[in-house]
Design an enzyme around this catalytic site. Structure first.
Site, PDB file in Angstrom:
ATOM      1  N   HIS B 264      24.621  78.347  32.691  1.00  0.00           N
ATOM      2  CA  HIS B 264      24.149  79.418  33.579  1.00  0.00           C
ATOM      3  C   HIS B 264      25.299  80.355  33.950  1.00  0.00           C
ATOM      4  CE1 HIS B 264      21.484  81.090  36.747  1.00  0.00           C
ATOM      5  NE2 HIS B 264      22.630  81.283  37.382  1.00  0.00           N
ATOM      6  N   GLU B 265      26.392  79.795  34.458  1.00  0.00           N
ATOM      7  CA  GLU B 265      27.518  80.630  34.886  1.00  0.00           C
ATOM      8  C   GLU B 265      28.163  81.330  33.681  1.00  0.00           C
ATOM      9  OE1 GLU B 265      27.620  81.213  37.936  1.00  0.00           O
ATOM     10  OE2 GLU B 265      26.472  79.490  38.673  1.00  0.00           O
ATOM     11  N   HIS B 268      26.561  84.638  33.236  1.00  0.00           N
ATOM     12  CA  HIS B 268      27.168  85.644  34.122  1.00  0.00           C
ATOM     13  C   HIS B 268      28.519  86.097  33.554  1.00  0.00           C
ATOM     14  CE1 HIS B 268      24.279  85.415  37.344  1.00  0.00           C
ATOM     15  NE2 HIS B 268      24.500  84.139  37.608  1.00  0.00           N
ATOM     16  N   GLU B 294      21.390  88.110  36.773  1.00  0.00           N
ATOM     17  CA  GLU B 294      20.672  86.836  36.706  1.00  0.00           C
ATOM     18  C   GLU B 294      19.908  86.719  35.385  1.00  0.00           C
ATOM     19  OE1 GLU B 294      21.475  84.743  38.924  1.00  0.00           O
ATOM     20  OE2 GLU B 294      20.040  83.111  38.565  1.00  0.00           O
TER      21      GLU B 294
END
Lengths: 494, 494
Positions: B264-265, B268, B294
């Site tokens: 997930h990160e 980003h 997101e």
């Protein structure tokens, strides 16, 4: 009220200093390799911003008006120190400060890449740029302050320090050491012939060394709620007083270098943590300067940390954490080992001042223009041979390329190390005079009285007086090399 | 030239942003516990400084004059985005910004201390203060922007997003999920009855999980020369584009939560690392906003990371690093496990939007004054019961006290999470339309084409258009929940 405006002004500068300090620490401990260019750019811009705000013309007006206002004695001292700091900062125009930041950061980056291979030819042009910039800076400072150029540079690091006082002290110390070193080495050789050094087990996991280090830090008074210990290539003590960032580096085949490094940085950290909190944002509430700072680190590392009395307390902790089973007779010869070497940061307390005095002499010549960068390897070598009997001519990496100071634009800083050693010995002697129990207390791991003296006489004084004045008020006399010389004779003489 | 002045202006702001970003990351990963007060003070002061510089009256003049200068198309876009950003920032006076920073940092600190014991009574007054401050802020923004108060708040996070478009989309999605969730849970129960979940070995050392995580980060395109992975209580992606600071947290009895968090990160981080470097200091060169951000993290975590095709590539790496010996049939039921729960951050992709829509509805009521903080526990509970069939009335810690957003003064931010999920599904569908090989490529660990599309259509666009415009240009249509709904049906339907 102008004083109130200055208070807000100091708070704004404090925030920028906080940022620059944490960014600097972060660069050494956490930054991604590719992040350097943007970081250099951001720090240069913030430094320029700091400088522009600090040197704004309004500040002079506010200072002048505040002088006419009704102020408490502490406020008057704060105002005086702010004025001193303001004058020091207005020596240099903002664009020079930004240029210096960029030039020195790039030169430092070049130094980092050229040093591992000792590539003097690649590095020398960058150093020439820095030296030429430093000559400009020294001239600008000298003009405004009415000081000699080198004194004007030292004034930033240690207000009140002058070559007129320091050179005779260093001359006396150098003369002593050049004679004392061979004698001390001979005495050591004799002792080691009778009882050879006990070999280290050579298996010291980083985590255990860190646990030992933190226990020692806490024991000597470091507040772990306002600080931490991490790892970097070059140990330092950074951060801010409310969050002191100590770093060290570990070898797993040896533990004393990391432990002594931790004690050293703890000395810096104790000073920072115990500065007067209410004055934290004013210049008068900050650490006085580099030589008093170094006196605090060397006090913990040398006066306490290499004192045989300390090891009565410390040895059992080493045994517990590192599963060694040593006696004092095994350990102390390691703690007090002296040897000739090329590297300043690896030097012991006997040889260290010779490394510093060499730099003190050379940097004055570089600034005066009586020595040029291209002549530096030979000049360095000649002085190394004369004082330590070692040649560095074929090894620039471990000669004039060994330190970060010159590539990063720090000139006039080196003497602070040895001034700190002298002051630490002088402070220890002052404590021992009024507290004959000090060694017994330390042997029991009780650092309360020794720290009380330091809090009252050094830490709480912050920058409320000049460097020589703080030393004089604390110890009752001017800088006197006799204490350090006596200390070396007692610890390393026959 | 005014444009050149604006360029220097953006560079100065960029340095302050750099500092604030690294200080924020440092606070979460390295700060000593007692350093919080000074850090809050420093960051508040720097934010005020940023705001004063950003909103200086000269900037408006420079913008107006620059509009008359001869500019390249990219410069015109940059100027337009700077003006938009300037107007957004001049909604609020500097003293309000400093007050908000202090109020929200203190409220956040109070939240951190009250949350572990679920002490709603201790926390509620601080939240009341924040809500009242946010009503002020929304009113000020609405006035200047000519938007409804809640739209004016969202405008900071996602320029162009409006409740008029979002509410119908969320209404459709909520209606679908309230029906779909029981059906998907029943289908899952049936599958698990036939083949129960294989238990985890439960012994996953942090160092091995980290090595696996870093290998995955690199595989999907993260540049370790411009970023790093460390540990914090709450995983996040901070730092700056040249040095992206990702964090995660590990459990040693389980590895999927950390691994999915890292993916997930990484999403980003990829966005930040691939923004156009030449425009880094201008608003137009920064990430567009929270929902597109997101969409990038959820793209990597959900569209790639939970895609069965991906696990053809990833499963052998898990085996290598964690010494597991799993089959796809063992693993996928873990990766696709869904369940009802109280906690948003622990939610799966089916239930997550219900948590977000609840907050979207409640925060609009709090801001409008149709709901007060003291009524929040009941209102929260009622909505949880209606959409997820769970009560939180006796458990405020895991009810309205679970998120940092409101205590830290972020209102209008929550919808971004679900908008991101919808956009990620829409982007995936757009890629699959033009590249039917995408799943085969991912199964082989080849992320080049999928990243090329994202670089061309999302990353390189930075903030050169509004959020809805970027989505429309990339996918050929407005926000359409059908893709996400179809995605859930395909992955979790019977």
């Amino acid at each position: 009220m102008s004083y109130a405006k200055l208070d807000a002004h100091c708070r704004a500068l404090g925030a920028l200093e906080h940022a620059l300090s944490i960014l600097g620490t972060d660069e050494a401990t956490n930054m991604a390799p590719g992040g350097g260019e943007e970081r250099a750019e951001a720090m240069a811009t913030l430094s320029g911003m700091y400088h522009r705000q600090a040197t704004d013309g309004h500040v002079r007006d506010w200072i002048e008006t505040a002088k006419t206002e009704v102020l408490e004695p502490q406020q008057k001292i704060a105002l005086g120190e702010l004025e001193r700091s303001y004058i020091n900062m207005t020596c240099l125009p903002s664009d020079f400060v930004e240029r210096k930041m960029r030039t020195s950061m790039r030169s430092e980056q070049l130094w980092r890449s050229a040093r591992p291979n000792g590539d003097w030819q690649a590095f020398a042009p960058a150093l020439e740029g820095v030296v030429s910039m430093m000559r400009e800076e020294a001239a600008m400072r000298a003009e405004v302050l009415g000081l000699a150029p080198y004194d004007a540079l030292m004034e930033q690091f240690d207000p009140g320090n002058r070559t007129a006082q320091i050179t005779p002290v260093f001359t006396e110390l150098k003369a002593f050491l050049v004679d004392f070193l061979p004698a001390a080495l001979a005495a050591q050789e004799e002792r080691l012939a009778k009882r050879p050094l006990k070999a280290l087990s050579g298996d010291y996991p980083v985590e255990r060394q860190k646990a030992l280090g933190i226990e020692m830090m806490k024991a000597v008074g470091f507040d772990m709620n306002h600080g931490s210990l991490s790892i970097s290539d070059h140990p330092f003590c950074g951060g801010v007083p409310s969050d002191v960032r100590m770093t060290t580096r570990y070898r797993t085949d040896e533990f004393l270098s990391a432990l002594m490094g931790i004690l050293h940085e703890t000395g810096h950290g104790l000073y920072e943590q115990n500065l007067p909190k209410d004055w934290a944002h004013w210049p008068s509430g900050k650490a006085r300067g580099m030589s008093i700072h170094e006196s605090q680190s060397l006090f913990v590392e040398k006066q306490i940390g290499r004192n045989p009395a300390f090891w009565n307390f410390a040895l059992p902790l080493v045994d517990t954490h590192l599963q060694e089973n040593w006696t004092m007779e095994d350990l102390l010869p390691h703690v007090h080992l002296i040897k000739r070497g090329k590297i300043r940061v690896d030097a012991d307390e006997v040889t260290y001042p010779l490394h510093v005095i060499l730099r003190y002499e050379i940097e004055q010549e570089l600034l005066a223009g009586t020595l040029e960068v291209k002549e530096l390897p030979e000049a360095w070598d000649a002085k190394m041979q004369a004082s330590l009997g070692i040649s560095t001519l074929d090894d620039p990496k471990n000669g004039p390329m060994q330190d970060v100071h010159w590539p990063s634009g720090s000139f006039g800083y080196f003497p602070s190390y040895t001034l700190g050693a002298l002051m630490a010995a002088q402070q220890w002697a002052a404590i021992a005079r009024i507290n004959p129990e000090v060694e017994r207390q330390i042997a029991e791991g009780d650092f309360s009285q020794v720290n009380e003296w330091r809090r009252d006489n050094i830490w709480s004084k912050a920058s409320t007086a000049s460097t020589p004045d703080i030393l004089r008020q604390a110890t009752g006399e001017d800088l006197n090399p006799a204490y350090f010389i006596a200390h070396l004779q007692a610890r390393y003489g026959q």
